[in-house]
Design a protein around this motif. Structure first.
Motif, PDB file in Angstrom:
ATOM      1  N   ALA A  86       0.832  -1.202   0.000  1.00  0.00           N
ATOM      2  CA  ALA A  86       0.000   0.000   0.000  1.00  0.00           C
ATOM      3  C   ALA A  86       0.871   1.259   0.000  1.00  0.00           C
ATOM      4  CB  ALA A  86      -0.938  -0.008   1.205  1.00  0.00           C
ATOM      5  N   LEU A  87       1.883   1.281   0.850  1.00  0.00           N
ATOM      6  CA  LEU A  87       2.755   2.460   0.920  1.00  0.00           C
ATOM      7  C   LEU A  87       3.618   2.609  -0.335  1.00  0.00           C
ATOM      8  CD1 LEU A  87       3.754   2.258   4.673  1.00  0.00           C
ATOM      9  CD2 LEU A  87       2.373   4.027   3.582  1.00  0.00           C
ATOM     10  N   THR A  88       4.139   1.506  -0.850  1.00  0.00           N
ATOM     11  CA  THR A  88       4.956   1.555  -2.062  1.00  0.00           C
ATOM     12  C   THR A  88       4.122   1.999  -3.254  1.00  0.00           C
ATOM     13  OG1 THR A  88       6.403  -0.190  -1.226  1.00  0.00           O
ATOM     14  CG2 THR A  88       6.421   0.189  -3.601  1.00  0.00           C
ATOM     15  N   GLY A  89       2.922   1.457  -3.367  1.00  0.00           N
ATOM     16  CA  GLY A  89       2.039   1.877  -4.449  1.00  0.00           C
ATOM     17  C   GLY A  89       1.727   3.356  -4.377  1.00  0.00           C
ATOM     18  N   SER A  90       1.525   3.849  -3.176  1.00  0.00           N
ATOM     19  CA  SER A  90       1.248   5.268  -2.983  1.00  0.00           C
ATOM     20  C   SER A  90       2.447   6.129  -3.385  1.00  0.00           C
ATOM     21  CB  SER A  90       0.869   5.508  -1.524  1.00  0.00           C
ATOM     22  OG  SER A  90       0.614   6.842  -1.289  1.00  0.00           O
ATOM     23  N   LEU A  91       3.626   5.731  -2.955  1.00  0.00           N
ATOM     24  CA  LEU A  91       4.843   6.475  -3.320  1.00  0.00           C
ATOM     25  C   LEU A  91       5.073   6.481  -4.828  1.00  0.00           C
ATOM     26  CD1 LEU A  91       7.355   5.335  -0.566  1.00  0.00           C
ATOM     27  CD2 LEU A  91       6.756   7.693  -1.107  1.00  0.00           C
ATOM     28  N   LEU A  92       4.958   5.309  -5.439  1.00  0.00           N
ATOM     29  CA  LEU A  92       5.199   5.220  -6.882  1.00  0.00           C
ATOM     30  C   LEU A  92       4.134   5.971  -7.678  1.00  0.00           C
ATOM     31  CD1 LEU A  92       6.455   1.548  -7.231  1.00  0.00           C
ATOM     32  CD2 LEU A  92       7.781   3.653  -7.460  1.00  0.00           C
ATOM     33  N   ALA A  93       2.897   5.919  -7.215  1.00  0.00           N
ATOM     34  CA  ALA A  93       1.846   6.663  -7.893  1.00  0.00           C
ATOM     35  C   ALA A  93       2.173   8.157  -7.878  1.00  0.00           C
ATOM     36  CB  ALA A  93       0.494   6.404  -7.241  1.00  0.00           C
ATOM     37  N   GLY A  94       2.663   8.654  -6.751  1.00  0.00           N
ATOM     38  CA  GLY A  94       3.057  10.054  -6.666  1.00  0.00           C
ATOM     39  C   GLY A  94       4.204  10.392  -7.602  1.00  0.00           C
ATOM     40  N   TRP A  95       5.197   9.510  -7.679  1.00  0.00           N
ATOM     41  CA  TRP A  95       6.346   9.758  -8.544  1.00  0.00           C
ATOM     42  C   TRP A  95       5.934   9.807 -10.018  1.00  0.00           C
ATOM     43  CZ3 TRP A  95      10.670  11.879  -9.422  1.00  0.00           C
ATOM     44  CH2 TRP A  95      11.505  11.460 -10.446  1.00  0.00           C
ATOM     45  N   TYR A  96       5.119   8.840 -10.431  1.00  0.00           N
ATOM     46  CA  TYR A  96       4.702   8.822 -11.831  1.00  0.00           C
ATOM     47  C   TYR A  96       3.710   9.942 -12.142  1.00  0.00           C
ATOM     48  CZ  TYR A  96       7.223   4.453 -12.076  1.00  0.00           C
ATOM     49  OH  TYR A  96       8.225   3.496 -12.033  1.00  0.00           O
ATOM     50  N   LEU A  97       2.874  10.304 -11.185  1.00  0.00           N
ATOM     51  CA  LEU A  97       1.991  11.461 -11.386  1.00  0.00           C
ATOM     52  C   LEU A  97       2.799  12.745 -11.531  1.00  0.00           C
ATOM     53  CD1 LEU A  97      -1.004  10.781  -8.974  1.00  0.00           C
ATOM     54  CD2 LEU A  97      -1.055  10.890 -11.470  1.00  0.00           C
ATOM     55  N   ALA A  98       3.902  12.850 -10.801  1.00  0.00           N
ATOM     56  CA  ALA A  98       4.770  14.025 -10.927  1.00  0.00           C
ATOM     57  C   ALA A  98       5.316  14.140 -12.348  1.00  0.00           C
ATOM     58  CB  ALA A  98       5.922  13.935  -9.923  1.00  0.00           C
ATOM     59  N   GLN A  99       5.643  13.014 -12.949  1.00  0.00           N
ATOM     60  CA  GLN A  99       6.141  13.038 -14.328  1.00  0.00           C
ATOM     61  C   GLN A  99       5.048  13.462 -15.302  1.00  0.00           C
ATOM     62  OE1 GLN A  99       8.497   9.595 -15.463  1.00  0.00           O
ATOM     63  NE2 GLN A  99       8.986   9.226 -13.317  1.00  0.00           N
ATOM     64  N   VAL A 100       3.808  13.044 -15.025  1.00  0.00           N
ATOM     65  CA  VAL A 100       2.691  13.462 -15.874  1.00  0.00           C
ATOM     66  C   VAL A 100       2.474  14.964 -15.740  1.00  0.00           C
ATOM     67  CG1 VAL A 100       0.201  13.270 -16.227  1.00  0.00           C
ATOM     68  CG2 VAL A 100       1.551  11.205 -15.828  1.00  0.00           C
ATOM     69  N   VAL A 101       2.448  15.456 -14.507  1.00  0.00           N
ATOM     70  CA  VAL A 101       2.198  16.881 -14.264  1.00  0.00           C
ATOM     71  C   VAL A 101       3.308  17.730 -14.897  1.00  0.00           C
ATOM     72  CG1 VAL A 101       2.043  18.637 -12.453  1.00  0.00           C
ATOM     73  CG2 VAL A 101       0.842  16.466 -12.191  1.00  0.00           C
ATOM     74  N   ALA A 102       4.533  17.237 -14.872  1.00  0.00           N
ATOM     75  CA  ALA A 102       5.659  18.010 -15.405  1.00  0.00           C
ATOM     76  C   ALA A 102       5.559  18.232 -16.911  1.00  0.00           C
ATOM     77  CB  ALA A 102       6.973  17.326 -15.064  1.00  0.00           C
ATOM     78  N   VAL A 103       4.889  17.339 -17.630  1.00  0.00           N
ATOM     79  CA  VAL A 103       4.817  17.480 -19.087  1.00  0.00           C
ATOM     80  C   VAL A 103       3.439  17.932 -19.575  1.00  0.00           C
ATOM     81  CG1 VAL A 103       6.652  15.815 -19.489  1.00  0.00           C
ATOM     82  CG2 VAL A 103       4.275  15.040 -19.474  1.00  0.00           C
ATOM     83  N   LEU A 104       2.534  18.262 -18.665  1.00  0.00           N
ATOM     84  CA  LEU A 104       1.177  18.650 -19.070  1.00  0.00           C
ATOM     85  C   LEU A 104       1.154  19.821 -20.048  1.00  0.00           C
ATOM     86  CD1 LEU A 104      -1.100  18.264 -15.922  1.00  0.00           C
ATOM     87  CD2 LEU A 104      -1.135  16.957 -18.044  1.00  0.00           C
TER      88      LEU A 104
END
Length: 169
Positions: A86-104
């Protein structure tokens, strides 16, 4: 051990997204671009979610009475694995969402759009891992015990019924 709270996971995801976005933007200002997320990441996250679910299903089957025995250490390890998932999924989701937000802002550029799609899929797979972790934590939860003493001074287990009164007298 307490179950992981959804609000905790949301806070971890939001904090990781903010920090990750700062890292990605800082790297790109120095002309260092992260590569697109490879598809093997998606496969690994979904495979890990399936393994956690499978381990949790064994514990659930035992608690439901469908499995004759289960090593208590295995059940405890499954709970810890679920919490970690649960915690790892949450961390990784944040990291990959950051990459999405950076290229929006650059979605008109095909390479940036492809990178956003790959990171978005990875974020969804990480979210699946987090949700499976929460579900398996619930699988590992023991039912509440009835501490109220029944007839004869013994505590009743869940599902036990009080004996019926003798009608002979």
């Amino acid at each position: 051990m307490q179950r992981t709270k959804v609000t905790t996971l949301l806070l971890v995801t939001v904090a990781t997204t903010l920090l990750g976005w700062l890292v990605v933007v800082g790297l790109e200002r120095r002309a260092t671009y992260l590569p697109a997320v490879p598809w093997v990441v998606d496969v690994a996250l979904v495979g890990l979610a399936a393994a956690v679910f499978w381990a949790g299903w064994a514990v659930r089957s035992y608690l439901k009475g469908r499995r004759p025995s289960l090593d208590p250490l295995r059940a405890a390890r499954t709970l810890v694995l679920a919490k970690a998932a649960a915690l790892t999924g949450s961390l990784l989701a944040g990291w990959y969402l950051a990459q999405v937000v950076a290229v929006l802002g650059d979605l008109a550029i095909e390479a940036r759009r492809d990178r956003a799609v790959a990171a978005g899929i990875a974020a969804a797979c990480a979210l699946v891992l987090a949700v499976v972790g929460l579900v398996v934590e619930r699988f590992c939860q023991l039912p509440p015990e009835d501490t109220e003493p029944g007839p004869g001074g013994r505590s009743r287990a869940p599902g036990d019924h009080e004996p019926e009164a003798d009608s002979a007298g």
